[in-house]
Scaffold this motif. Structure first.
Motif, PDB file in Angstrom:
ATOM      1  N   LEU A 125      10.168  -8.026  12.171  1.00  0.00           N
ATOM      2  CA  LEU A 125       9.661  -6.762  11.551  1.00  0.00           C
ATOM      3  C   LEU A 125      10.802  -6.145  10.888  1.00  0.00           C
ATOM      4  CD1 LEU A 125       7.707  -5.790  15.093  1.00  0.00           C
ATOM      5  CD2 LEU A 125       6.921  -6.928  13.004  1.00  0.00           C
ATOM      6  N   LYS A 126      11.999  -5.824  11.423  1.00  0.00           N
ATOM      7  CA  LYS A 126      13.205  -5.108  10.944  1.00  0.00           C
ATOM      8  C   LYS A 126      13.188  -5.584   9.279  1.00  0.00           C
ATOM      9  CE  LYS A 126      17.853  -4.128  11.527  1.00  0.00           C
ATOM     10  NZ  LYS A 126      18.977  -4.455  12.012  1.00  0.00           N
ATOM     11  N   SER A 127      13.090  -6.993   9.394  1.00  0.00           N
ATOM     12  CA  SER A 127      13.507  -7.546   7.823  1.00  0.00           C
ATOM     13  C   SER A 127      12.531  -7.112   6.754  1.00  0.00           C
ATOM     14  CB  SER A 127      13.845  -8.917   7.849  1.00  0.00           C
ATOM     15  OG  SER A 127      12.458  -9.477   8.464  1.00  0.00           O
ATOM     16  N   LYS A 128      11.128  -7.001   7.123  1.00  0.00           N
ATOM     17  CA  LYS A 128      10.145  -6.336   6.547  1.00  0.00           C
ATOM     18  C   LYS A 128      10.211  -5.044   5.884  1.00  0.00           C
ATOM     19  CE  LYS A 128       8.647 -10.793   6.790  1.00  0.00           C
ATOM     20  NZ  LYS A 128       8.798 -11.715   5.765  1.00  0.00           N
ATOM     21  N   PHE A 129      10.690  -4.171   6.813  1.00  0.00           N
ATOM     22  CA  PHE A 129      10.805  -2.661   6.588  1.00  0.00           C
ATOM     23  C   PHE A 129      12.172  -2.142   6.018  1.00  0.00           C
ATOM     24  CE2 PHE A 129       7.051  -3.153   9.632  1.00  0.00           C
ATOM     25  CZ  PHE A 129       6.227  -2.233   8.533  1.00  0.00           C
ATOM     26  N   GLU A 130      13.141  -3.169   6.172  1.00  0.00           N
ATOM     27  CA  GLU A 130      14.483  -2.655   6.033  1.00  0.00           C
ATOM     28  C   GLU A 130      14.423  -2.177   4.185  1.00  0.00           C
ATOM     29  OE1 GLU A 130      17.817  -4.798   8.501  1.00  0.00           O
ATOM     30  OE2 GLU A 130      16.857  -6.060   7.028  1.00  0.00           O
ATOM     31  N   THR A 131      13.830  -2.772   3.323  1.00  0.00           N
ATOM     32  CA  THR A 131      13.556  -2.461   2.008  1.00  0.00           C
ATOM     33  C   THR A 131      12.763  -1.106   1.820  1.00  0.00           C
ATOM     34  OG1 THR A 131      13.910  -4.620   1.466  1.00  0.00           O
ATOM     35  CG2 THR A 131      13.164  -3.336  -0.255  1.00  0.00           C
ATOM     36  N   VAL A 132      11.410  -1.377   2.421  1.00  0.00           N
ATOM     37  CA  VAL A 132      10.405   0.080   1.967  1.00  0.00           C
ATOM     38  C   VAL A 132      10.793   1.040   2.725  1.00  0.00           C
ATOM     39  CG1 VAL A 132       8.831  -0.740   3.690  1.00  0.00           C
ATOM     40  CG2 VAL A 132       8.157   0.171   1.486  1.00  0.00           C
ATOM     41  N   ALA A 133      11.269   0.944   3.916  1.00  0.00           N
ATOM     42  CA  ALA A 133      11.371   2.323   4.703  1.00  0.00           C
ATOM     43  C   ALA A 133      12.355   3.397   3.950  1.00  0.00           C
ATOM     44  CB  ALA A 133      11.905   2.023   6.101  1.00  0.00           C
ATOM     45  N   PRO A 134      13.680   2.756   3.647  1.00  0.00           N
ATOM     46  CA  PRO A 134      14.449   3.915   3.013  1.00  0.00           C
ATOM     47  C   PRO A 134      13.856   4.461   1.843  1.00  0.00           C
ATOM     48  CG  PRO A 134      15.809   1.912   3.635  1.00  0.00           C
ATOM     49  CD  PRO A 134      14.185   1.756   3.714  1.00  0.00           C
TER      50      PRO A 134
ATOM     51  N   LEU B 184      10.710   4.933   1.019  1.00  0.00           N
ATOM     52  CA  LEU B 184       9.670   5.739   1.210  1.00  0.00           C
ATOM     53  C   LEU B 184      10.278   7.168   1.702  1.00  0.00           C
ATOM     54  CD1 LEU B 184       6.634   6.715   1.841  1.00  0.00           C
ATOM     55  CD2 LEU B 184       7.084   5.345   4.238  1.00  0.00           C
ATOM     56  N   ILE B 185      11.239   7.105   2.918  1.00  0.00           N
ATOM     57  CA  ILE B 185      11.832   8.167   3.252  1.00  0.00           C
ATOM     58  C   ILE B 185      12.612   9.076   2.190  1.00  0.00           C
ATOM     59  CG2 ILE B 185      13.703   9.178   4.896  1.00  0.00           C
ATOM     60  CD1 ILE B 185      12.846   6.742   6.753  1.00  0.00           C
TER      61      ILE B 185
ATOM     62  N   LEU C 127       0.940  -1.066  -0.128  1.00  0.00           N
ATOM     63  CA  LEU C 127       0.013   0.035  -0.185  1.00  0.00           C
ATOM     64  C   LEU C 127       0.805   1.105   0.052  1.00  0.00           C
ATOM     65  CD1 LEU C 127      -2.752  -1.088   2.540  1.00  0.00           C
ATOM     66  CD2 LEU C 127      -2.964  -0.957   0.240  1.00  0.00           C
ATOM     67  N   ILE C 128       1.897   1.261   0.940  1.00  0.00           N
ATOM     68  CA  ILE C 128       2.937   2.379   0.757  1.00  0.00           C
ATOM     69  C   ILE C 128       3.569   2.594  -0.455  1.00  0.00           C
ATOM     70  CG2 ILE C 128       4.935   3.553   2.067  1.00  0.00           C
ATOM     71  CD1 ILE C 128       3.827   1.811   4.531  1.00  0.00           C
ATOM     72  N   ILE C 129       3.954   1.618  -1.009  1.00  0.00           N
ATOM     73  CA  ILE C 129       4.965   1.659  -2.251  1.00  0.00           C
ATOM     74  C   ILE C 129       3.882   2.065  -3.444  1.00  0.00           C
ATOM     75  CG2 ILE C 129       6.188   0.395  -4.200  1.00  0.00           C
ATOM     76  CD1 ILE C 129       7.707   0.812  -1.804  1.00  0.00           C
ATOM     77  N   GLU C 130       2.442   1.730  -3.175  1.00  0.00           N
ATOM     78  CA  GLU C 130       1.736   2.331  -4.322  1.00  0.00           C
ATOM     79  C   GLU C 130       1.390   3.740  -4.241  1.00  0.00           C
ATOM     80  OE1 GLU C 130      -1.752  -0.315  -4.055  1.00  0.00           O
ATOM     81  OE2 GLU C 130      -0.619  -1.984  -5.336  1.00  0.00           O
ATOM     82  N   SER C 131       1.444   4.118  -2.886  1.00  0.00           N
ATOM     83  CA  SER C 131       1.165   5.485  -2.915  1.00  0.00           C
ATOM     84  C   SER C 131       2.337   6.510  -3.138  1.00  0.00           C
ATOM     85  CB  SER C 131       0.975   5.565  -1.103  1.00  0.00           C
ATOM     86  OG  SER C 131      -0.206   4.845  -0.920  1.00  0.00           O
ATOM     87  N   ILE C 132       3.467   6.226  -3.265  1.00  0.00           N
ATOM     88  CA  ILE C 132       4.405   6.967  -3.628  1.00  0.00           C
ATOM     89  C   ILE C 132       5.294   6.752  -4.822  1.00  0.00           C
ATOM     90  CG2 ILE C 132       4.988   7.303  -1.208  1.00  0.00           C
ATOM     91  CD1 ILE C 132       7.385   5.493  -1.570  1.00  0.00           C
ATOM     92  N   SER C 133       4.850   5.762  -5.465  1.00  0.00           N
ATOM     93  CA  SER C 133       5.476   5.330  -6.842  1.00  0.00           C
ATOM     94  C   SER C 133       5.266   5.980  -8.138  1.00  0.00           C
ATOM     95  CB  SER C 133       5.177   3.691  -7.129  1.00  0.00           C
ATOM     96  OG  SER C 133       3.854   3.407  -7.306  1.00  0.00           O
ATOM     97  N   LEU C 134       3.980   6.686  -8.067  1.00  0.00           N
ATOM     98  CA  LEU C 134       3.781   7.554  -9.127  1.00  0.00           C
ATOM     99  C   LEU C 134       4.225   8.809  -9.396  1.00  0.00           C
ATOM    100  CD1 LEU C 134      -0.308   6.650  -9.165  1.00  0.00           C
ATOM    101  CD2 LEU C 134       1.625   5.352 -10.619  1.00  0.00           C
ATOM    102  N   GLU C 135       5.186   8.981 -10.341  1.00  0.00           N
ATOM    103  CA  GLU C 135       5.862  10.450 -10.270  1.00  0.00           C
ATOM    104  C   GLU C 135       5.250  11.538 -10.608  1.00  0.00           C
ATOM    105  OE1 GLU C 135       8.943  10.805  -9.638  1.00  0.00           O
ATOM    106  OE2 GLU C 135       9.626   8.769  -9.056  1.00  0.00           O
ATOM    107  N   ASN C 136       3.986  11.155 -11.347  1.00  0.00           N
ATOM    108  CA  ASN C 136       3.128  12.395 -11.536  1.00  0.00           C
ATOM    109  C   ASN C 136       2.223  13.011 -10.508  1.00  0.00           C
ATOM    110  OD1 ASN C 136       1.468  10.053 -11.732  1.00  0.00           O
ATOM    111  ND2 ASN C 136       0.125  11.109 -13.213  1.00  0.00           N
ATOM    112  N   LEU C 137       2.413  12.486  -9.361  1.00  0.00           N
ATOM    113  CA  LEU C 137       1.626  12.949  -8.157  1.00  0.00           C
ATOM    114  C   LEU C 137       2.488  13.849  -7.450  1.00  0.00           C
ATOM    115  CD1 LEU C 137       0.226   9.696  -6.680  1.00  0.00           C
ATOM    116  CD2 LEU C 137      -1.146  11.169  -8.239  1.00  0.00           C
TER     117      LEU C 137
END
Length: 210
Positions: free
Chosen positions: A124-133, A135-136, A73-83
């Motif tokens: 938990l850490k392993s699940k967010f290690e890829t997406v958090a950087p 997103l930030i 859900l988070i990746i989909e929210s930030i992946s569109l460059e035109n937004l």
């Protein structure tokens, strides 16, 4: 295995997962019992072990499913460059509130499990290690660009993310207390959820706008 058997197997597995999720949320990892999970799922204890072998395995499966959905859900929210950044933030807030409202016990459960057993922090850490950087990095890039254009204050994307998570999660974790104090204010969950989306988005925009 024919199609009917495959469908039946997947259905049984999902029943066990749903029963285990409720067992973990109510009793915590240490208090959960595989015999109780099997009984709630309507299967034998031997059948539970056939699908998942151990309590640890099904715990990891449930956490993986939940966090994979959230990260998607988070990746989909930030992946569109035109937004615009505003639209990205709106999508992040809306998607996260939808997720939390459907899983209100999950945040508290995860916090308790991390403190009770630090080893689970690694899951938990392993699940967010890829997406958090990702997103930030995306948020910071848009914030810095907006600042250069005179639209936004200097803002640390990490602090902004903490603000968003805090604003989104707290009311759902504290719903029993809020309803008791405010006379059932959150009883209409759908209405409250939409009000919260609007309020949180406006709060975040007030924080970053010049």
């Amino acid at each position: 295995m024919n199609q009917n058997n495959t469908s039946e197997s997947l259905n049984t597995e999902q029943k066990i997962i749903e029963a285990a999720e409720q067992e973990f949320l109510i009793k915590g990892f240490d208090g959960a019992r595989t015999t109780s999970i099997a009984a709630k799922a309507g299967v034998t204890h031997a059948m539970f072990h056939y699908y998942f072998r151990t309590k640890e395995k099904i715990f990891e499966k449930i956490i993986s499913q939940k966090l994979s959905l959230l990260t998607q859900l988070i990746i989909e929210s930030i992946s569109l460059e035109n937004l615009s950044l505003e639209e990205k933030l709106r999508r992040i807030i809306n998607s996260h509130i939808d997720f939390v409202s459907e899983n209100p016990e999950l945040p508290g459960f995860l916090v308790r499990e991390i403190f009770n057993n630090p080893d689970r922090f690694e899951i938990l850490k392993s699940k967010f290690e890829t997406v958090a950087p990702i997103l930030i990095q995306n948020l910071q890039k848009d914030l810095d660009k907006g600042h250069e254009e005179g639209k936004y204050k200097i803002t640390d994307a990490r602090l902004l993310l903490i603000d968003i998570i805090s604003l989104n999660i707290f009311p759902f974790m504290a719903a029993p207390l809020i309803n008791a104090i405010l006379k059932g204010y959150m009883t209409d969950k759908e209405n409250f959820k939409e009000l919260r989306k609007k309020e949180n988005f406006e709060t975040i925009m007030r924080k970053i706008k010049v």
